[in-house]
Write an enzyme that holds these catalytic residues in place. Structure first.
Site, PDB file in Angstrom:
ATOM      1  N   THR A  36      15.359  61.720  38.909  1.00 32.57           N
ATOM      2  CA  THR A  36      14.265  62.083  37.996  1.00 32.57           C
ATOM      3  C   THR A  36      14.620  62.027  36.549  1.00 32.57           C
ATOM      4  O   THR A  36      13.780  61.406  35.842  1.00 32.57           O
ATOM      5  CB  THR A  36      13.539  63.342  38.528  1.00 32.57           C
ATOM      6  OG1 THR A  36      13.156  63.224  39.893  1.00 32.57           O
ATOM      7  CG2 THR A  36      12.816  63.879  37.519  1.00 32.57           C
ATOM      8  N   THR A  84      17.920  65.283  42.012  1.00 32.32           N
ATOM      9  CA  THR A  84      18.125  66.718  42.425  1.00 32.32           C
ATOM     10  C   THR A  84      17.929  67.037  43.852  1.00 32.32           C
ATOM     11  O   THR A  84      18.393  67.611  44.719  1.00 32.32           O
ATOM     12  CB  THR A  84      17.092  67.843  41.857  1.00 32.32           C
ATOM     13  OG1 THR A  84      15.886  67.269  42.022  1.00 32.32           O
ATOM     14  CG2 THR A  84      17.117  67.665  40.200  1.00 32.32           C
ATOM     15  N   SER A  99      17.707  60.004  44.253  1.00 29.67           N
ATOM     16  CA  SER A  99      18.717  60.468  45.551  1.00 29.67           C
ATOM     17  C   SER A  99      18.481  60.464  46.978  1.00 29.67           C
ATOM     18  O   SER A  99      19.232  60.700  47.640  1.00 29.67           O
ATOM     19  CB  SER A  99      19.312  61.630  44.887  1.00 29.67           C
ATOM     20  OG  SER A  99      18.424  62.703  45.089  1.00 29.67           O
TER      21      SER A  99
HETATM   22  N1  ASP Z   1      13.446  62.363  44.044  1.00 33.96           N
HETATM   23  C1  ASP Z   1      14.425  62.790  42.908  1.00 33.96           C
HETATM   24  C2  ASP Z   1      15.756  62.391  43.248  1.00 33.96           C
HETATM   25  O1  ASP Z   1      16.497  63.056  43.856  1.00 33.96           O
HETATM   26  C3  ASP Z   1      14.261  64.116  42.481  1.00 33.96           C
HETATM   27  C4  ASP Z   1      14.939  64.577  41.360  1.00 33.96           C
HETATM   28  O2  ASP Z   1      15.640  64.031  40.870  1.00 33.96           O
HETATM   29  O3  ASP Z   1      14.736  65.757  40.755  1.00 33.96           O
HETATM   30  O4  ASP Z   1      16.290  61.183  42.597  1.00 33.96           O
END
Ligand code: ASP
Length: 334
Positions: free
Chosen positions: A13, A86, A55
């Site tokens: 993100t 995350t 991710s």
């Molecule tokens: N979907 C995103 C990821 O894990 C969520 C984030 O980075 O907060 O890449």
């Protein structure tokens, strides 16, 4: 002397921009860093783009890629900050804890709940505090820094999908709190012996997690045999596994381990861990070859640990020995 930090950008993100079908990682590490110029006051920084993915799409081979990048530049830098999505950061933090052990140089993972391009982003503080933590002389090993908390890489869980304080340290105190520009360490002292850096470059992904639900058909384990060598079994409470009924898992579990495969028994309750010796429904599994007890480990750390172990050996005794060795505070003593 000014320290040198390498930032490895992997997407998430933090790097995302709004596209036609939602957020996707688009910004490069360089552009992200341009938006947090304050970090340049702390140390010299170089940035390397390792990948640029959500991710959700991170797989064990990507952990190896990241670990290899850290090691390729290990001598040239004083510490590393990995920008990461995350959603699976807890798995990556655990995996890196096993792939790179006893690192005097800190390897910090961070990211954000809101893109750095958003007006309300949490990315700038997270990146700033990660760099701050990475240059601190008392920092070492793999650690996640997020919203003012430094958490051991093996104790991280993503607890909240939206709030800025997305992560918690599970069954273990945070390593430090970071308030603005100050690091307040907890009583636990992290130290690493000189010249004991140990690294690995193989991992097995033949691992699955099975969460028990009331009435689950135990035949499910049989169907896992073709694709998996280890199953992490999320049991009830301190280790309840159905037995003595039509849905007894006893035969299925014994059959699984007799075939040379491994079961790691854990609990689906997030806090306080497992104790198979407490109830009759658990005791029969306590000392069986091939059955390991996860204690108070997180499921993310169990998964990463057994993947790392199976990447090194298939010998049951060695698997057991490695699993019960405490690494980066991953389990309490039982
Ligand atoms: N979907 C995103 C990821 O894990 C969520 C984030 O980075 O907060 O890449």
């Amino acid at each position: 002397m000014r320290k040198k930090i390498l930032i490895l950008a992997t997407g998430g993100t933090v790097a995302s921009m709004e596209g036609e079908s939602g957020l996707t990682p688009k910004l490069s590490g360089d552009l992200i860093l341009e938006m947090v110029p304050e970090v340049n006051d702390l140390c010299d920084i170089d940035i390397k783009q390792v990948m640029n993915i959500d991710s959700t799409n991170m797989v064990p081979d990507n952990w190896i890629t990241i670990a290899k990048q850290v090691l390729a530049y290990y001598d040239a830098y004083d510490g590393f900050v990995i920008l990461h999505g995350t959603d699976t950061m807890a798995y990556s933090a655990a995996a890196l804890s096993y792939l790179i052990q006893n690192s005097k140089k800190p390897i910090v993972l961070t990211g954000s709940q809101k893109p750095i391009s958003s007006s309300f982003t949490d990315a700038k503080l997270n990146i700033y505090q990660s760099v701050l933590y990475a240059i601190d002389k008392n920092s070492c090993n793999v650690t996640l820094v997020f919203q003012g908390k430094a958490i051991s890489g093996t104790r991280v869980i993503k607890q909240r999908t939206r709030s800025y304080n997305a992560f918690e340290s599970m069954n273990f105190p945070v390593i430090a709190n970071i308030i603005d520009r100050r690091i307040f360490r907890q009583a636990i002292s992290r130290s690493v012996e000189e010249n004991k850096l140990t690294t690995y470059d193989s991992i097995s992904n033949r691992v699955a997690v099975l969460k028990l639900i009331p009435g689950l058909n135990p035949h499910i384990l049989e169907s896992f045999k073709e694709d998996f060598d280890a199953v992490v079994l999320e049991t009830f409470g301190v280790g309840g596994i159905p037995s003595g009924t039509a849905h007894s898992f006893e035969n299925a579990i014994m059959d699984w381990v007799k075939s040379g495969r491994t079961i790691i028994v854990t609990t689906q309750v997030p806090e306080e861990g497992l104790d198979l010796s407490l109830y009759e429904v658990g005791t029969k599994y306590a000392n069986v070859e091939g059955i390991l007890e996860a204690g108070d480990m997180t499921t993310e750390a169990i998964v990463a640990k057994i993947m790392w172990i199976l990447g090194q050996t298939t010998d049951q005794k060695r698997i057991k020995e490695m699993f019960y060795t405490v690494i980066n505070y991953d389990r309490g003593d039982f």
